[in-house]
Scaffold this active site. Structure first.
Site, PDB file in Angstrom:
ATOM      1  N   SER A  43       0.804  -1.221   0.000  1.00  0.00           N
ATOM      2  CA  SER A  43       0.000   0.000   0.000  1.00  0.00           C
ATOM      3  C   SER A  43       0.836   1.269   0.000  1.00  0.00           C
ATOM      4  CB  SER A  43      -0.951   0.021   1.199  1.00  0.00           C
ATOM      5  OG  SER A  43      -0.254   0.274   2.399  1.00  0.00           O
ATOM      6  N   LYS A 109       0.668   4.183   6.817  1.00  0.00           N
ATOM      7  CA  LYS A 109       0.064   4.997   5.762  1.00  0.00           C
ATOM      8  C   LYS A 109       0.596   6.425   5.875  1.00  0.00           C
ATOM      9  CE  LYS A 109      -2.930   1.572   4.844  1.00  0.00           C
ATOM     10  NZ  LYS A 109      -2.945   0.783   3.592  1.00  0.00           N
TER      11      LYS A 109
END
Length: 275
Positions: A43, A109
């Site tokens: 990600s 993230k």
């Protein structure tokens, strides 16, 4: 006085060489200073890669509640996730946090919006209206395209100039194969003491678009540097070892990350996966 100091130092040194002392020192470092993490998914490509092993600064955003290693059981019950509050994440920071829906799992993230910020996604592009207002948006994001909607200034595609690892997958189109949130996300205001997180691999990231903003109490730290890295073929990526996230955004390491990602995407059986 000098003899007392030397004697205390000698006693501390002898204690540190015992099994008990060693365990206490190791746990102190893990709980409060630095902890090892491995990037398990894609990600954060092209900034951080699968197989990057990194140390995280545990004290970057205050002192989080220590958890028993491996079991992830909090050692101090009754806290909101932090023993001592500290700085909040900045816009654009890479953040390590506990996944809100399963707090035994850690996610990595990028923080794209702070409490009070407003944002939306249109045609896969992020738009941000900072909580400080219109003048701040123009001043803090020089060189970015700004659009005005109902008197509010929105920054189009923020962070992409400073963090070139942020990218989209041209193969991902709005044909019903991927969740609608990838393409369009209705305007929201980030709640107080929460932070909106998105992966740099925007079209393959399972992030706040799907499960909401992250409470401050779940934020653990920020990546410090890569101490080991292994690719899918179990080959050591020597060029990444010792590098910080900022180092890995430079042209040469980033170009190698992009090439590896393109090669892996071409070979992937599932080209519509979310990480």
């Amino acid at each position: 006085m000098k003899k007392k100091i030397l004697s205390a130092a000698h006693s501390a040194y002898r204690f540190s060489n015992t099994w008990t002392g060693t365990i206490i020192i190791v746990l102190f470092v893990i709980f409060f200073v630095a902890q090892a993490f491995r990037i398990p998914s894609g990600s954060m490509k092209d900034s951080l890669l699968v197989g990057d092993h990194l140390f995280a600064k545990k004290f970057a955003y205050g002192i989080s509640t220590p958890h028993l290693p491996f079991l992830e059981i909090p050692l101090i019950p009754g806290t909101d996730g932090h023993i001592i509050d500290g700085d909040e994440p900045k816009r654009g920071d890479i953040v390590i946090f506990r996944y809100p829906n399963n707090q035994q799992m850690h996610y990595v993230k990028r923080c794209v919006a702070l409490p009070g910020d407003e944002l939306f996604v249109q045609d896969k592009i992020l738009y941000l209206h900072p909580r400080e207002g219109n003048e701040y948006a123009a001043k803090a994001f020089p060189g970015y395209e700004l659009i005005t909607i109902d008197g509010k200034v929105w920054v189009k595609d923020p962070y992409t100039k400073e963090h070139p690892g942020i990218h989209h997958d041209d193969h991902i189109v709005d044909d019903g194969m991927m969740p609608s949130e990838i393409f369009n996300f209705a305007p929201i205001q980030v709640p107080e003491k929460q932070y909106f997180m998105m992966g740099d691999n925007r079209d393959h990231s399972n992030d706040s678009r799907f499960w909401g903003a992250v409470p401050y109490g779940l934020i653990e730290g920020t990546p410090w540097f890569v101490y080991f890295s292994l690719n899918a073929n179990y080959e050591v990526r020597w060029d990444r070892i010792g590098k910080t996230p900022a180092d890995l955004e430079q042209k040469e390491p980033l170009s190698r990350s992009v090439a590896e990602r393109i090669r892996e995407d071409d070979e992937a059986a599932n080209k519509h996966e979310l990480y």
